[in-house]
Scaffold this motif. Structure first.
Motif, PDB file in Angstrom:
ATOM      1  N   LEU A 126       0.821  -1.205   0.000  1.00 54.05           N
ATOM      2  CA  LEU A 126       0.000   0.000   0.000  1.00 54.05           C
ATOM      3  C   LEU A 126       0.861   1.263   0.000  1.00 54.05           C
ATOM      4  O   LEU A 126       1.752   1.397   0.848  1.00 54.05           O
ATOM      5  N   LEU A 127       0.615   2.136  -0.969  1.00 50.79           N
ATOM      6  CA  LEU A 127       1.183   3.478  -0.911  1.00 50.79           C
ATOM      7  C   LEU A 127       0.185   4.312  -0.121  1.00 50.79           C
ATOM      8  O   LEU A 127      -0.996   4.382  -0.488  1.00 50.79           O
ATOM      9  N   CYS A 128       0.667   4.898   0.975  1.00 52.31           N
ATOM     10  CA  CYS A 128      -0.239   5.583   1.897  1.00 52.31           C
ATOM     11  C   CYS A 128       0.217   7.001   2.171  1.00 52.31           C
ATOM     12  O   CYS A 128       1.419   7.293   2.183  1.00 52.31           O
ATOM     13  N   HIS A 129      -0.754   7.858   2.436  1.00 50.35           N
ATOM     14  CA  HIS A 129      -0.435   9.143   3.048  1.00 50.35           C
ATOM     15  C   HIS A 129      -0.413   8.931   4.556  1.00 50.35           C
ATOM     16  O   HIS A 129      -1.353   8.385   5.128  1.00 50.35           O
ATOM     17  N   ASP A 130       0.686   9.349   5.188  1.00 54.08           N
ATOM     18  CA  ASP A 130       0.838   9.223   6.637  1.00 54.08           C
ATOM     19  C   ASP A 130       0.540  10.570   7.277  1.00 54.08           C
ATOM     20  O   ASP A 130       1.317  11.517   7.113  1.00 54.08           O
ATOM     21  N   ALA A 131      -0.586  10.640   7.985  1.00 54.39           N
ATOM     22  CA  ALA A 131      -0.996  11.924   8.576  1.00 54.39           C
ATOM     23  C   ALA A 131      -0.072  12.349   9.709  1.00 54.39           C
ATOM     24  O   ALA A 131      -0.018  13.529  10.056  1.00 54.39           O
ATOM     25  N   ASN A 146      -3.553  -6.369   9.075  1.00 51.20           N
ATOM     26  CA  ASN A 146      -2.495  -6.455  10.071  1.00 51.20           C
ATOM     27  C   ASN A 146      -1.225  -5.773   9.596  1.00 51.20           C
ATOM     28  O   ASN A 146      -0.842  -5.891   8.439  1.00 51.20           O
ATOM     29  N   GLN A 147      -0.574  -5.071  10.475  1.00 49.32           N
ATOM     30  CA  GLN A 147       0.739  -4.484  10.217  1.00 49.32           C
ATOM     31  C   GLN A 147       0.682  -3.122   9.515  1.00 49.32           C
ATOM     32  O   GLN A 147       1.709  -2.557   9.183  1.00 49.32           O
ATOM     33  N   THR A 148      -0.513  -2.590   9.266  1.00 53.24           N
ATOM     34  CA  THR A 148      -0.611  -1.275   8.639  1.00 53.24           C
ATOM     35  C   THR A 148      -0.534  -0.209   9.725  1.00 53.24           C
ATOM     36  O   THR A 148      -1.288  -0.271  10.686  1.00 53.24           O
ATOM     37  N   PRO A 149       0.357   0.781   9.565  1.00 51.76           N
ATOM     38  CA  PRO A 149       0.480   1.809  10.610  1.00 51.76           C
ATOM     39  C   PRO A 149      -0.807   2.622  10.778  1.00 51.76           C
ATOM     40  O   PRO A 149      -1.516   2.887   9.806  1.00 51.76           O
ATOM     41  N   GLN A 150      -1.073   3.022  11.992  1.00 49.72           N
ATOM     42  CA  GLN A 150      -2.216   3.901  12.280  1.00 49.72           C
ATOM     43  C   GLN A 150      -2.024   5.233  11.566  1.00 49.72           C
ATOM     44  O   GLN A 150      -0.901   5.650  11.294  1.00 49.72           O
ATOM     45  N   ALA A 151      -3.124   5.916  11.279  1.00 50.25           N
ATOM     46  CA  ALA A 151      -3.123   7.266  10.703  1.00 50.25           C
ATOM     47  C   ALA A 151      -2.654   7.296   9.257  1.00 50.25           C
ATOM     48  O   ALA A 151      -2.325   8.345   8.721  1.00 50.25           O
ATOM     49  N   THR A 152      -2.600   6.126   8.616  1.00 51.27           N
ATOM     50  CA  THR A 152      -2.264   6.114   7.195  1.00 51.27           C
ATOM     51  C   THR A 152      -3.536   5.913   6.364  1.00 51.27           C
ATOM     52  O   THR A 152      -4.430   5.179   6.762  1.00 51.27           O
ATOM     53  N   THR A 153      -3.577   6.581   5.226  1.00 55.11           N
ATOM     54  CA  THR A 153      -4.690   6.431   4.285  1.00 55.11           C
ATOM     55  C   THR A 153      -4.134   5.862   2.989  1.00 55.11           C
ATOM     56  O   THR A 153      -3.277   6.488   2.356  1.00 55.11           O
ATOM     57  N   PRO A 154      -4.596   4.679   2.583  1.00 57.01           N
ATOM     58  CA  PRO A 154      -4.074   4.098   1.342  1.00 57.01           C
ATOM     59  C   PRO A 154      -4.560   4.862   0.115  1.00 57.01           C
ATOM     60  O   PRO A 154      -5.731   5.208   0.024  1.00 57.01           O
ATOM     61  N   ILE A 155      -3.638   5.149  -0.811  1.00 58.08           N
ATOM     62  CA  ILE A 155      -4.035   5.810  -2.063  1.00 58.08           C
ATOM     63  C   ILE A 155      -3.747   4.928  -3.276  1.00 58.08           C
ATOM     64  O   ILE A 155      -4.301   5.139  -4.334  1.00 58.08           O
ATOM     65  N   LEU A 156      -2.867   3.930  -3.111  1.00 57.51           N
ATOM     66  CA  LEU A 156      -2.605   2.944  -4.167  1.00 57.51           C
ATOM     67  C   LEU A 156      -2.353   1.604  -3.490  1.00 57.51           C
ATOM     68  O   LEU A 156      -1.464   1.489  -2.647  1.00 57.51           O
TER      69      LEU A 156
END
Ligand code: FE2
Length: 201
Positions: A126-131, A146-156
């Motif tokens: 996942l390419l994410c924006h990290d707030a 599982n394992q995805t950081p909090q406050a991230t929004t996937p864009i791809l």
């Protein structure tokens, strides 16, 4: 029902030769539908618990909700991230941010492909924006969540469950990921990126 299967924004065979029509049909109609059903079932079970005030199964129901709802969200983004007119490279502000945060577009694609290849078993790159940093990062999800950081929004997002590629690519996940990159709709990724800018925790 709270969650509904979105229609594919193109025909099953629209992404050929990169992604086979039969894969798209099974993936969308059976697998994604299964996650929608599972998420709705978990929500219904939660409603029942609230009504009865019996929360004995709450742990397993919350686990099921996280799995199925994340599956629904990831797949919804995945379909829209691809287009028969996709491929090429991003432009505009998204391209500037990819260069700022990864060094270059090539460096980003290397990290994204390596992340997809490194997922153990089933999961996603996942390419994410990290707030938390207002930067772009590449994350990996095991299963869907599982394992995805909090406050991230996937864009791809790239689905690397075997159901996404095995009928066509067998065990060659890397070849599938290379082909996925050739159908990425960068306009859709840029729209998602625009919505994230300025977000903070
Ligand atoms: Fe999938």
């Amino acid at each position: 029902m709270t969650y509904e299967l979105p229609a594919l924004p193109y025909d099953y065979d629209a992404l050929e030769p990169h992604i086979d029509s039969r894969i798209m049909e099974l993936h969308h109609d059976k697998h994604h539908q299964g996650y929608v059903n599972g998420a709705n079932a978990a929500r219904e079970a939660l409603e029942g618990m609230r009504d009865s005030e019996e929360f004995g199964d709450v742990k397993s129901v919350k686990r099921a909700l996280a799995f199925h709802l994340s599956g629904h969200v990831n797949h919804t983004i995945f379909w829209e991230n691809m287009s028969p007119d996709g491929g090429g490279e991003p432009g505009g502000e998204l391209a500037d941010h990819i260069e700022r945060d990864f060094g270059s577009y090539e460096a980003f694609t290397s990290e994204f492909a390596a992340t997809a290849g490194g997922v153990e078993g089933s999961g996603w790159a996942l390419l994410c924006h990290d707030a938390a940093s207002d930067e772009l990062i590449v994350a990996a999800a095991e299963n869907h969540q599982n394992q995805t950081p909090q406050a991230t929004t996937p864009i791809l997002v790239c689905d690397v469950w075997e159901h996404a590629y095995y009928l066509q690519y067998e065990n060659n996940r890397g070849e599938y990921v290379d082909n996925f990159m050739q159908v990425v709709d960068w306009d859709d990724v840029a729209r998602r990126f625009d919505q994230c800018q300025g977000r903070s925790i």
